[in-house]
Design an enzyme around this catalytic site. Structure first.
Site, PDB file in Angstrom:
ATOM      1  N   LYS A 136       4.714  -0.514 -14.138  1.00 49.15           N
ATOM      2  CA  LYS A 136       6.055  -1.115 -13.989  1.00 49.15           C
ATOM      3  C   LYS A 136       6.319  -2.046 -15.173  1.00 49.15           C
ATOM      4  CE  LYS A 136       7.174  -3.772 -10.306  1.00 49.15           C
ATOM      5  NZ  LYS A 136       7.612  -3.529  -8.937  1.00 49.15           N
ATOM      6  N   TRP A 190       2.085   2.969  -2.532  1.00 51.84           N
ATOM      7  CA  TRP A 190       1.642   3.885  -3.594  1.00 51.84           C
ATOM      8  C   TRP A 190       0.277   4.476  -3.203  1.00 51.84           C
ATOM      9  CZ3 TRP A 190       2.916   2.783  -9.424  1.00 51.84           C
ATOM     10  CH2 TRP A 190       4.309   2.678  -9.569  1.00 51.84           C
ATOM     11  N   ASP A 231      -8.156  -9.956  -8.794  1.00 51.16           N
ATOM     12  CA  ASP A 231      -7.096 -10.295  -9.740  1.00 51.16           C
ATOM     13  C   ASP A 231      -7.250  -9.373 -10.953  1.00 51.16           C
ATOM     14  OD1 ASP A 231      -5.514 -11.429 -11.669  1.00 51.16           O
ATOM     15  OD2 ASP A 231      -6.162 -13.489 -11.271  1.00 51.16           O
ATOM     16  N   GLY A 234       0.757  -1.244   0.000  1.00 53.17           N
ATOM     17  CA  GLY A 234       0.000   0.000   0.000  1.00 53.17           C
ATOM     18  C   GLY A 234       0.791   1.299   0.000  1.00 53.17           C
ATOM     19  N   ASP A 256      -5.711  -5.385  -5.250  1.00 51.02           N
ATOM     20  CA  ASP A 256      -4.606  -6.354  -5.169  1.00 51.02           C
ATOM     21  C   ASP A 256      -5.185  -7.732  -4.894  1.00 51.02           C
ATOM     22  OD1 ASP A 256      -1.303  -5.913  -4.730  1.00 51.02           O
ATOM     23  OD2 ASP A 256      -2.082  -7.857  -4.077  1.00 51.02           O
ATOM     24  N   ASP A 316       1.829  -1.127 -10.259  1.00 43.99           N
ATOM     25  CA  ASP A 316       3.177  -1.524  -9.806  1.00 43.99           C
ATOM     26  C   ASP A 316       3.228  -3.045  -9.685  1.00 43.99           C
ATOM     27  OD1 ASP A 316       5.763  -1.139  -8.821  1.00 43.99           O
ATOM     28  OD2 ASP A 316       5.099  -0.959  -6.750  1.00 43.99           O
TER      29      ASP A 316
HETATM   30  C1  LIG Z   1       5.653  -4.775  -5.867  1.00 43.45           C
HETATM   31  S1  LIG Z   1       4.143  -5.161  -5.116  1.00 43.45           S
HETATM   32  C2  LIG Z   1       3.281  -3.644  -5.193  1.00 43.45           C
HETATM   33  C3  LIG Z   1       3.788  -2.649  -4.204  1.00 43.45           C
HETATM   34  C4  LIG Z   1       2.846  -1.483  -4.017  1.00 43.45           C
HETATM   35  N1  LIG Z   1       2.795  -0.637  -5.200  1.00 43.45           N
HETATM   36  C5  LIG Z   1       3.263  -0.633  -2.838  1.00 43.45           C
HETATM   37  O1  LIG Z   1       3.746   0.463  -3.097  1.00 43.45           O
HETATM   38  O2  LIG Z   1       3.085  -1.065  -1.703  1.00 43.45           O
HETATM   39  C6  LIG Z   1       3.372  -6.113  -6.358  1.00 43.45           C
HETATM   40  C7  LIG Z   1       1.953  -6.526  -6.041  1.00 43.45           C
HETATM   41  O3  LIG Z   1       1.386  -7.058  -7.236  1.00 43.45           O
HETATM   42  C8  LIG Z   1       0.325  -7.887  -6.794  1.00 43.45           C
HETATM   43  N2  LIG Z   1      -0.161  -8.702  -7.913  1.00 43.45           N
HETATM   44  C9  LIG Z   1       0.557  -9.565  -8.676  1.00 43.45           C
HETATM   45  N3  LIG Z   1      -0.252 -10.139  -9.600  1.00 43.45           N
HETATM   46  C10 LIG Z   1      -1.500  -9.608  -9.426  1.00 43.45           C
HETATM   47  C11 LIG Z   1      -2.760  -9.801 -10.060  1.00 43.45           C
HETATM   48  N4  LIG Z   1      -2.894 -10.662 -11.088  1.00 43.45           N
HETATM   49  N5  LIG Z   1      -3.827  -9.096  -9.620  1.00 43.45           N
HETATM   50  C12 LIG Z   1      -3.699  -8.236  -8.579  1.00 43.45           C
HETATM   51  N6  LIG Z   1      -2.535  -8.021  -7.932  1.00 43.45           N
HETATM   52  C13 LIG Z   1      -1.450  -8.697  -8.342  1.00 43.45           C
HETATM   53  C14 LIG Z   1       0.966  -8.689  -5.679  1.00 43.45           C
HETATM   54  O4  LIG Z   1      -0.014  -9.269  -4.832  1.00 43.45           O
HETATM   55  C15 LIG Z   1       1.801  -7.598  -4.964  1.00 43.45           C
HETATM   56  O5  LIG Z   1       1.131  -7.095  -3.856  1.00 43.45           O
END
Ligand SMILES: C[S@@+](CC[C@H](N)C(=O)[O-])C[C@H]1O[C@@H](n2cnc3c(N)ncnc32)[C@H](O)[C@@H]1O
EC number: 2.1.1.205
Length: 310
Positions: free
Chosen positions: A166, A55, A101, A53, A85, A126
């Site tokens: 990203k 961002w 998702d 969280g 997420d 991200d």
């Molecule tokens: C690098 S973290 C994000 C960090 C976030 N932007 C922050 O600042 O705290 C990547 C996130 O992508 C989520 N993620 C990966 N595949 C996903 C999907 N298909 N749907 C939703 N979230 C997904 C993961 O659960 C993870 O929490």
């Protein structure tokens, strides 16, 4: 690596704890904003792949909280922030959370419901899959996540809006750039100062959403396939020379953030305590509440216990 040692080797990790960010990624979004002014005029935002969280915290602190405390703000005037997420995350003021998702078609509908018929000014993503260390594989899975993000963009972003995503740089970067250019006249790949040089991560900053005339979101994949498919695929395979010579695509690539500021690849000594006592490392602001590795830790603990019991 212990907390104190990581504090030395990762200045943004330490700064995140000092400033109350849940993750060091907060600085990446702040540095992208410094360069591209992405928050200007923004009233509605979607934060894709938002957990834990940081961002969303940036969005809350930069957009929601100032508007809420502004004397002129009327009810209904404060920015709307929707965060999605797979993982749950603990609450953030002014942020509506949706657990879902982003590759699922229903997710865009869930966002639309919250926007009550209006569209977003900004979508940020991200998202990252669990990295395998196999660059081609990681890049491919990452690009699928961006395309899922782009699908949501085509449903919820207003014309003229911005999309920040990203990316993992690799041999299909030119393909991705060309695909994003179908929808955004200005696409820049940016590397914030807080993103380590050793990481293949960068961010696509896409401005002025302008879908092709007559475009319907159901046509997205057909349109993208016309540009090409990832390496090993068809016409615009970036490793096949198609994008060479006169067809070569030059991707605007920019380092951003205060370039005289902290370097994420350098170690910095611990700050001196005012009273001369030894350095105390702070705990993370908000550990993930249901991290994907939770099950692995439970299994490890249970297995250690059964060995002890045997
Ligand atoms: C690098 S973290 C994000 C960090 C976030 N932007 C922050 O600042 O705290 C990547 C996130 O992508 C989520 N993620 C990966 N595949 C996903 C999907 N298909 N749907 C939703 N979230 C997904 C993961 O659960 C993870 O929490």
């Amino acid at each position: 690596m212990g907390k104190a040692s990581r504090d030395k080797r990762d200045i943004y990790y330490r700064k995140a704890k000092e400033e109350g960010w849940r993750a060091r990624s907060a600085f990446k979004l702040l540095q992208i904003d410094e360069e591209f002014n992405i928050f200007q005029g923004v009233k509605r935002v979607v934060d894709l792949c938002a957990a834990p969280g940081s961002w969303s915290q940036v969005l809350s602190r930069q957009l929601y909280l100032p508007a809420k405390s502004s004397a002129e703000s009327k009810e209904g005037d404060v920015p709307l922030i929707v965060a999605i997420d797979l993982q749950p995350m603990s609450p953030i003021e002014g942020v509506i959370q949706v657990q879902g998702d982003i590759t699922n078609a229903r997710t865009a509908q869930l966002v639309i419901i919250h926007f009550d018929g209006s569209k977003a000014d900004l979508v940020v993503c991200d998202g990252a899959p669990d990295v395998t260390g196999l660059h081609d594989m990681d890049e491919f899975v990452q690009s699928q996540l961006i395309l899922a993000g782009l699908t949501i963009v085509t449903h919820v972003l207003k014309e003229g809006g911005k999309f920040i995503a990203k990316i993992f740089r690799g041999k299909d970067t030119s393909l991705l750039y060309s695909q994003l250019k179908l929808f955004f006249p200005t696409v820049t790949f940016a590397k914030p100062k807080s993103s380590r040089n050793s990481s293949i991560e960068a961010f696509a900053v896409c401005e002025n959403y302008s879908p092709p005339e007559g475009f319907h979101p159901r046509d997205l994949h057909r349109l993208l396939e016309k540009v090409g498919s990832p390496s090993g695929g068809s016409h615009l395979d970036c490793s096949s020379g198609w994008l060479e010579g006169p067809n070569k695509v030059y991707i605007p690539f920019l380092a951003c953030g205060d370039l005289t500021g902290y370097d994420s690849d350098r170690s910095y000594p611990h700050p001196k305590e005012a009273d001369g006592s030894s350095y105390q490392s702070m705990d993370p602001v908000q550990p993930p509440i249901a991290p994907p590795y939770k099950r692995a830790l439970e299994l490890k603990k249970a297995s250690a216990q059964s060995i002890r019991d045997a």
